[in-house]
Design a protein around this motif. Structure first.
Motif, PDB file in Angstrom:
ATOM      1  N   THR A  57      91.580  81.037  37.719  1.00 51.01           N
ATOM      2  CA  THR A  57      90.240  81.623  37.794  1.00 51.01           C
ATOM      3  C   THR A  57      90.235  82.923  38.585  1.00 51.01           C
ATOM      4  O   THR A  57      89.345  83.757  38.411  1.00 51.01           O
ATOM      5  N   THR A  58      91.230  83.108  39.443  1.00 51.82           N
ATOM      6  CA  THR A  58      91.301  84.363  40.196  1.00 51.82           C
ATOM      7  C   THR A  58      91.614  85.545  39.285  1.00 51.82           C
ATOM      8  O   THR A  58      91.371  86.698  39.668  1.00 51.82           O
ATOM      9  N   ARG A  59      92.145  85.290  38.094  1.00 53.98           N
ATOM     10  CA  ARG A  59      92.410  86.384  37.163  1.00 53.98           C
ATOM     11  C   ARG A  59      91.117  87.038  36.689  1.00 53.98           C
ATOM     12  O   ARG A  59      91.112  88.202  36.276  1.00 53.98           O
ATOM     13  N   ALA A  60      90.037  86.260  36.698  1.00 52.73           N
ATOM     14  CA  ALA A  60      88.759  86.799  36.244  1.00 52.73           C
ATOM     15  C   ALA A  60      88.142  87.746  37.267  1.00 52.73           C
ATOM     16  O   ALA A  60      87.183  88.459  36.952  1.00 52.73           O
ATOM     17  N   LEU A  61      88.673  87.777  38.494  1.00 49.74           N
ATOM     18  CA  LEU A  61      88.131  88.645  39.533  1.00 49.74           C
ATOM     19  C   LEU A  61      88.845  89.986  39.480  1.00 49.74           C
ATOM     20  O   LEU A  61      90.047  90.062  39.730  1.00 49.74           O
ATOM     21  N   PRO A  62      88.162  91.061  39.135  1.00 52.30           N
ATOM     22  CA  PRO A  62      88.825  92.378  39.070  1.00 52.30           C
ATOM     23  C   PRO A  62      89.376  92.780  40.431  1.00 52.30           C
ATOM     24  O   PRO A  62      88.721  92.598  41.462  1.00 52.30           O
ATOM     25  N   THR A  63      90.571  93.315  40.422  1.00 49.97           N
ATOM     26  CA  THR A  63      91.201  93.710  41.678  1.00 49.97           C
ATOM     27  C   THR A  63      90.418  94.821  42.368  1.00 49.97           C
ATOM     28  O   THR A  63      90.293  94.831  43.600  1.00 49.97           O
ATOM     29  N   LEU A  64      89.873  95.741  41.588  1.00 47.26           N
ATOM     30  CA  LEU A  64      89.098  96.826  42.181  1.00 47.26           C
ATOM     31  C   LEU A  64      87.849  96.288  42.868  1.00 47.26           C
ATOM     32  O   LEU A  64      87.468  96.760  43.953  1.00 47.26           O
ATOM     33  N   ALA A  65      87.207  95.289  42.258  1.00 45.54           N
ATOM     34  CA  ALA A  65      86.032  94.695  42.892  1.00 45.54           C
ATOM     35  C   ALA A  65      86.406  93.996  44.188  1.00 45.54           C
ATOM     36  O   ALA A  65      85.675  94.082  45.188  1.00 45.54           O
ATOM     37  N   LEU A  66      87.548  93.316  44.189  1.00 46.13           N
ATOM     38  CA  LEU A  66      87.995  92.649  45.414  1.00 46.13           C
ATOM     39  C   LEU A  66      88.322  93.678  46.497  1.00 46.13           C
ATOM     40  O   LEU A  66      88.008  93.466  47.683  1.00 46.13           O
ATOM     41  N   LEU A  67      88.935  94.786  46.106  1.00 41.96           N
ATOM     42  CA  LEU A  67      89.213  95.848  47.074  1.00 41.96           C
ATOM     43  C   LEU A  67      87.911  96.411  47.658  1.00 41.96           C
ATOM     44  O   LEU A  67      87.833  96.706  48.858  1.00 41.96           O
ATOM     45  N   THR A  68      86.904  96.546  46.815  1.00 39.57           N
ATOM     46  CA  THR A  68      85.623  97.059  47.293  1.00 39.57           C
ATOM     47  C   THR A  68      84.989  96.086  48.286  1.00 39.57           C
ATOM     48  O   THR A  68      84.432  96.502  49.316  1.00 39.57           O
ATOM     49  N   LEU A  69      85.081  94.785  47.987  1.00 33.93           N
ATOM     50  CA  LEU A  69      84.537  93.785  48.909  1.00 33.93           C
ATOM     51  C   LEU A  69      85.274  93.810  50.245  1.00 33.93           C
ATOM     52  O   LEU A  69      84.658  93.716  51.309  1.00 33.93           O
ATOM     53  N   LEU A  70      86.594  93.939  50.189  1.00 30.78           N
ATOM     54  CA  LEU A  70      87.365  93.994  51.433  1.00 30.78           C
ATOM     55  C   LEU A  70      87.043  95.254  52.226  1.00 30.78           C
ATOM     56  O   LEU A  70      86.946  95.231  53.460  1.00 30.78           O
ATOM     57  N   ALA A  71      86.861  96.364  51.510  1.00 30.84           N
ATOM     58  CA  ALA A  71      86.516  97.609  52.193  1.00 30.84           C
ATOM     59  C   ALA A  71      85.131  97.507  52.841  1.00 30.84           C
ATOM     60  O   ALA A  71      84.906  98.006  53.957  1.00 30.84           O
ATOM     61  N   ALA A  72      84.203  96.831  52.150  1.00 29.89           N
ATOM     62  CA  ALA A  72      82.873  96.645  52.732  1.00 29.89           C
ATOM     63  C   ALA A  72      82.915  95.745  53.958  1.00 29.89           C
ATOM     64  O   ALA A  72      82.035  95.828  54.828  1.00 29.89           O
ATOM     65  N   SER A  73      83.949  94.878  54.031  1.00 27.24           N
ATOM     66  CA  SER A  73      84.091  93.988  55.188  1.00 27.24           C
ATOM     67  C   SER A  73      84.895  94.623  56.313  1.00 27.24           C
ATOM     68  O   SER A  73      85.149  93.960  57.322  1.00 27.24           O
ATOM     69  N   GLY A  74      85.306  95.856  56.125  1.00 30.74           N
ATOM     70  CA  GLY A  74      86.044  96.546  57.181  1.00 30.74           C
ATOM     71  C   GLY A  74      87.536  96.588  56.983  1.00 30.74           C
ATOM     72  O   GLY A  74      88.264  97.068  57.854  1.00 30.74           O
ATOM     73  N   TRP A  75      88.023  96.097  55.844  1.00 32.51           N
ATOM     74  CA  TRP A  75      89.460  96.120  55.551  1.00 32.51           C
ATOM     75  C   TRP A  75      89.742  97.313  54.648  1.00 32.51           C
ATOM     76  O   TRP A  75      89.257  97.388  53.523  1.00 32.51           O
TER      77      TRP A  75
END
Length: 260
Positions: free
Chosen positions: A68-86
């Motif tokens: 199911t993690t394949r359905a999560l776009p990597t760019l979207a995950l990067l954006t979420l991490l960047a919004a969290s300070g990573w």
């Protein structure tokens, strides 16, 4: 053709390969981030895959959940991490590790779970414990599939790490992003060529490691099976009959002269 010529000139410029933000430095950073991501994925996926495959229970659920993690776009995950300070390479390594888990987990489960039941029974019959049977019998037999999963995950990570440039990271993707930002599309194309070449190089090296990681007995069985398949193919191939040759003097194949 102008973009191709520009990319060729950029790749042949020695100044683009050395120094700060040169190809060598960026490729090194690219490989380090990829290695960190694959290492994190191995820490999570490999023990879970070996355990699920050894138990032969819950393997399907585990693989489905991981996929199911394949359905999560990597760019979207990067954006979420960047919004969290990573930001930067840390965020990229975490995001790519999530992306590398499914192939490693699935192949580990399939490889260990697919070991012949008779082999397991023989191991239990000589008094092997579950842990010893896993590491001395099941894992060696499953090693080709396990190595294939690691190779697939590593190449996927290498192809995804260029997104690090979008969150302040350092990789060969920096060349691509800089080229688009400055409208130097030949430079962007050159960066894409470098990423593709690095992926192909690592793919070839890991394929060699995968072949060497297989036990000698399995390699011998594979060679014997391939040899038997070729022999069977030659035996069943239809044989061509030789074409009839005309006799001297214009006679046909039965020796009779052609009718006027």
């Amino acid at each position: 053709m102008g973009i191709l010529n520009e990319a060729f000139r950029w790749l042949n410029d020695p100044l683009n390969w050395t120094g700060r933000r040169g190809v060598v430095e960026l490729a090194t950073a690219h490989l380090l981030v990829s290695a960190a991501a694959v290492g994190l994925a191995l820490l999570v996926a490999l023990p879970a895959g070996l355990w699920l495959g050894h138990r032969r229970r819950g393997a399907t659920v585990g693989v489905v959940v991981a996929n199911t993690t394949r359905a999560l776009p990597t760019l979207a995950l990067l954006t979420l991490l960047a919004a969290s300070g990573w930001f930067g390479n840390t965020a990229t390594a975490l995001a790519c590790a999530v992306f590398a888990v499914p192939p490693i987990l699935a192949n580990a489960v399939t490889g260990v779970g697919g070991v012949d039941g008779d082999v397991r029974d023989a191991a239990r019959g000589i008094g092997m414990s579950g842990a010893r049977m896993l590491w001395t019998v099941e894992v060696p037999l499953a090693m080709p599939l396990i190595a294939a999963g690691i190779r697939t995950g590593a190449v996927q990570v290498l192809a995804t790490v260029p997104l690090a440039a979008l969150v302040g990271g350092t990789s060969l993707g920096t060349i691509v992003v800089t080229g688009f930002a400055t409208q130097r599309y030949g430079q962007a194309l050159a960066g894409g060529v470098l990423v593709a070449g690095l992926c192909l190089l690592v793919e070839g090296l890991l394929a060699l490691v995968e072949r060497l990681a297989a036990p000698r007995g399995l390699r011998a069985l594979a060679r014997a099976a391939a040899s038997d398949a070729r022999a069977a193919e030659r035996a069943t191939a239809p044989r061509r009959r030789p074409a009839p040759v005309a006799a001297p003097g214009g006679t046909g194949s039965n020796g009779a002269s052609p009718s006027p």
